[in-house]
Design an enzyme around this catalytic site. Structure first.
Site, PDB file in Angstrom:
ATOM      1  N   ASP A 103       1.181  -5.159  -8.136  1.00  0.00           N
ATOM      2  CA  ASP A 103       1.557  -3.856  -8.678  1.00  0.00           C
ATOM      3  C   ASP A 103       0.846  -3.703 -10.016  1.00  0.00           C
ATOM      4  O   ASP A 103       0.861  -4.620 -10.835  1.00  0.00           O
ATOM      5  CB  ASP A 103       3.076  -3.835  -8.904  1.00  0.00           C
ATOM      6  CG  ASP A 103       3.703  -2.533  -8.487  1.00  0.00           C
ATOM      7  OD1 ASP A 103       3.304  -1.494  -9.050  1.00  0.00           O
ATOM      8  OD2 ASP A 103       4.593  -2.544  -7.623  1.00  0.00           O
ATOM      9  N   ASP A 204       1.153   1.984  -9.929  1.00  0.00           N
ATOM     10  CA  ASP A 204       2.410   2.659 -10.250  1.00  0.00           C
ATOM     11  C   ASP A 204       2.156   4.037 -10.884  1.00  0.00           C
ATOM     12  O   ASP A 204       1.307   4.168 -11.775  1.00  0.00           O
ATOM     13  CB  ASP A 204       3.177   1.767 -11.238  1.00  0.00           C
ATOM     14  CG  ASP A 204       4.614   2.201 -11.431  1.00  0.00           C
ATOM     15  OD1 ASP A 204       5.342   2.300 -10.428  1.00  0.00           O
ATOM     16  OD2 ASP A 204       5.020   2.435 -12.592  1.00  0.00           O
ATOM     17  N   GLU A 257       0.755   5.066  -6.183  1.00  0.00           N
ATOM     18  CA  GLU A 257       2.037   5.748  -6.068  1.00  0.00           C
ATOM     19  C   GLU A 257       1.893   7.049  -6.841  1.00  0.00           C
ATOM     20  O   GLU A 257       1.585   7.041  -8.032  1.00  0.00           O
ATOM     21  CB  GLU A 257       3.168   4.911  -6.672  1.00  0.00           C
ATOM     22  CG  GLU A 257       4.526   5.565  -6.404  1.00  0.00           C
ATOM     23  CD  GLU A 257       5.552   5.337  -7.501  1.00  0.00           C
ATOM     24  OE1 GLU A 257       6.746   5.450  -7.207  1.00  0.00           O
ATOM     25  OE2 GLU A 257       5.167   5.077  -8.650  1.00  0.00           O
TER      26      GLU A 257
HETATM   27  O1  ISL Z   1      12.703   6.266  -7.954  1.00  0.00           O
HETATM   28  C1  ISL Z   1      12.534   7.376  -8.384  1.00  0.00           C
HETATM   29  C2  ISL Z   1      13.620   8.234  -8.610  1.00  0.00           C
HETATM   30  O2  ISL Z   1      14.737   7.572  -8.214  1.00  0.00           O
HETATM   31  C3  ISL Z   1      11.227   7.863  -8.685  1.00  0.00           C
HETATM   32  O3  ISL Z   1      11.237   9.002  -9.459  1.00  0.00           O
HETATM   33  C4  ISL Z   1      10.481   6.774  -9.389  1.00  0.00           C
HETATM   34  O4  ISL Z   1      10.934   6.649 -10.687  1.00  0.00           O
HETATM   35  C5  ISL Z   1       9.042   7.106  -9.391  1.00  0.00           C
HETATM   36  O5  ISL Z   1       8.682   7.112  -8.055  1.00  0.00           O
HETATM   37  C6  ISL Z   1       8.237   6.073 -10.131  1.00  0.00           C
HETATM   38  O6  ISL Z   1       8.478   4.793  -9.622  1.00  0.00           O
HETATM   39  C7  ISL Z   1       7.751   3.717 -10.106  1.00  0.00           C
HETATM   40  O7  ISL Z   1       7.695   3.666 -11.515  1.00  0.00           O
HETATM   41  C8  ISL Z   1       8.922   3.466 -12.189  1.00  0.00           C
HETATM   42  C9  ISL Z   1       9.745   2.303 -11.608  1.00  0.00           C
HETATM   43  O8  ISL Z   1      11.040   2.355 -12.117  1.00  0.00           O
HETATM   44  C10 ISL Z   1       9.795   2.360 -10.098  1.00  0.00           C
HETATM   45  O9  ISL Z   1      10.477   1.251  -9.593  1.00  0.00           O
HETATM   46  C11 ISL Z   1       8.377   2.431  -9.630  1.00  0.00           C
HETATM   47  O10 ISL Z   1       8.287   2.369  -8.219  1.00  0.00           O
HETATM   48  C12 ISL Z   1       8.582   3.194 -13.612  1.00  0.00           C
HETATM   49  O11 ISL Z   1       7.609   2.201 -13.680  1.00  0.00           O
END
Ligand code: ISL
Ligand code: CA
Length: 545
Positions: A103, A204, A257
């Protein structure tokens, strides 16, 4: 954009398995999963048939957001192990023909990262690594933006007399990509890991890293300010440069993502001609049971779901296909039935996941049909987001019962409970006390119980993965939606002379359909298909042409 040119790349032919290291396998009894634990399960993963392991962050981190807050990109978090363990994992995976991707969390760091600690001094050369701004005249945040985790996105720092920006938790300050030094740092981080032998990155929230301006945003219910940072030209520039200046030197791939993307934005981010990302995770299909924001649920509707899937299957050159990850409730609880028809449902969703065009991603535990967390109080939840949201809703006087129901259905901890390896007290995950509760249903739903049961969800996954590898039509064939309604989704895959029809029931009632063909996959024990569909049945028919 569905016509493929040339041969398929290796990552287009693999199935990817997401590991959430904290919850996968504990090897030393401290209740927290670790890298040695992952190594001990590599044979299991090999047998499942997956070719790539994506590890959620294992870097050094204070764990405010379970590793998505990184304090050292060049080292491994103590609870998870050491660099030597990571090297061993990469080598042991390779010995079994599997690759590892990591990640890459570069929108923000932890507030404990030395860059941020230094940057709190206004005279520091690191000051511009982050967004430090004065408050408004007369007081208050520099702008009106709101964060992803339901709070303000500015924190006032006494020490430096200014505010810093964080789009996620307070402990996750955003990096400033207007500063070329930040970009150079990221390049070295990527090279460091690629040189150690990893095969790519899951990036991410990659479409929001570049903040075009910090002006006030149009007021919205969620994410005020987002028009200033979602998929801006600056992001495309950075992605192009990361590709040509780093990634092109390695045999690797990226999956981004991407939040709040439209199919057009998604296509632009991974159009092979533009040379940015290879694939993206979009969210529209995960939003079909939500009403404006994720904390307000609406009833799941398979028709809406099917139409969204169709739209992205058509829009993307090469889709990343998923139904679960560490941020989403479990699919069997959410889209089907985790009660009476649990086994049928989990297998039906497996068919949906593994018969779409693109590269499928299986999230740990999905292959045994793990369900949502059966938590009974807020104290059992660990996720920073769940606690923030509860506090926010309370401030808006949302009644306790309603807040509770929202958390039950939406908390990210639904996906994060430890993997259920066996029916014993620590579920085979740990001999100690687990960092997050283990679902009581591990007595029934676990790997050991499914391992040798030919009718199990796990063995269904194994068969289906095996079949997908034999049939290119499932991997790369055209996707055509035939029907999408509340009770079922039907689509066709075709490649050259091959044609397959996939029929999925999303209903607990029997149905009749007029499709016919040779039955090659069924989640009921049937030899032929006569048009009768049982509850949550999945049938794959081969159609001779
Ligand atoms: O999970 C979400 C809402 O519940 C999404 O908005 C999520 O925060 C968004 O997809 C971003 O996710 C990623 O970055 C975040 C982290 O908390 C998540 O686990 C990660 O997948 C911040 O780094
Ligand atoms: Ca451990």
């Amino acid at each position: 954009m569905s016509v493929l040119t040339g041969e398929l790349k290796w990552w287009q032919q693999e199935i990817i398995y997401q590991i959430y290291p904290r919850s996968f396998q504990d090897s030393n009894g401290d209740g927290v999963g670790d890298i040695q634990g992952i190594i001990s399960r590599l044979d299991y993963l090999k047998e499942l048939g997956v070719g790539v392991l994506w590890l959620s962050p294992v870097y050094k981190s204070p764990q405010v957001d379970n590793g998505y807050d990184i304090s050292d990109y060049y080292d491994i978090h103590d609870e998870y192990g050491t660099l030597a363990d990571m090297d061993e994992l990469i080598a042991q995976a390779a010995a079994r023909g599997m690759r590892v991707i990591m990640d890459l969390v570069i929108n923000h760091t932890s507030d404990q990262h030395p860059w941020f600690i230094e940057s709190r001094d206004p005279a520091s050369p690191k000051r511009d690594y982050y967004y430090w701004r004065d408050g408004r005249e007369g007081g208050g945040n520099p702008n009106n933006w709101t964060s992803f985790f339901g709070e303000d996105c500015w924190v006032y720092d006494e020490k430096s007399g200014q505010y810093y920006l964080h789009l996620f938790a307070k402990g996750q300050p955003d990096l400033n990509y207007h500063n070329p030094a930040v970009f150079e740092e990221i390049k070295s981080i990527m090279r460091f890991w690629l040189d150690r032998g990893i095969a790519g990155f899951r990036c991410d929230v990659i479409n929001i890293i570049f903040k075009e301006s910090l002006e006030d945003g149009r007021r919205r219910l969620i994410l005020t300010g987002s028009e200033h940072y979602i998929s801006r030209p600056g992001t495309h520039e950075i992605l192009k440069k990361l590709r040509s200046e780093v990634l092109d030197d390695y045999d690797c791939f990226t999956v981004g993502e991407t939040v709040f993307v439209t199919p057009k934005m998604g296509q632009e981010l991974c159009d092979p001609e533009r040379r940015e990302l290879d694939m993206i995770f979009s969210f529209e299909h995960m939003e079909t049971d939500q009403f404006i924001v994720k904390w307000f649920k609406r009833k799941f509707h398979a028709g809406r779901f099917g139409r969204v899937i169709e739209r992205w299957q058509q829009a993307m050159y090469w889709p990343a296909v998923y139904l679960e990850n560490h941020d989403q409730p479990r699919s069997v609880s959410r889209f089907a039935d985790d009660g009476r028809y649990w086994s049928e449902s989990a297998k039906m969703l497996a068919v949906l996941l593994l018969t779409q065009r693109g590269t499928p991603f299986v999230f740990q535990g999905e292959e045994i049909g793990m369900t949502n967390f059966d938590f009974a109080s807020l104290e059992q939840l660990q996720d920073v987001e769940s606690h923030n949201i509860d506090r926010l809703l309370k401030r808006f006087h949302v009644p306790a019962g309603m807040r509770w129901r929202m958390l039950l259905r939406t908390s990210r901890d639904n996906a994060r409970t430890p993997v259920q390896w066996n029916g014993e007290s620590g579920a085979g995950f740990t001999t100690g006390s687990p960092w997050l509760g283990i679902n009581k249903n591990h007595k029934k739903i676990n790997v050991a119980a499914q391992e040798h049961d030919t009718e199990s969800v796990l063995n269904f996954y194994r068969c289906l993965i095996g079949m997908r590898k034999q049939r290119e039509v499932l991997v790369a064939g055209d996707f055509k939606l035939i029907e999408a309604k509340r009770s079922r989704i039907v689509y066709e895959r075709s490649l050259g002379h091959e044609r397959m029809l996939i029929i999925l029931s999303f209903s607990d009632k029997p149905q009749r359909v007029s499709y016919r063909g040779d039955l090659i996959v069924s989640n009921y024990s049937r030899q032929t298909f006569d048009g009768r569909l049982s509850p949550y049945e999945a049938a794959v028919l081969e159609i001779m042409m």
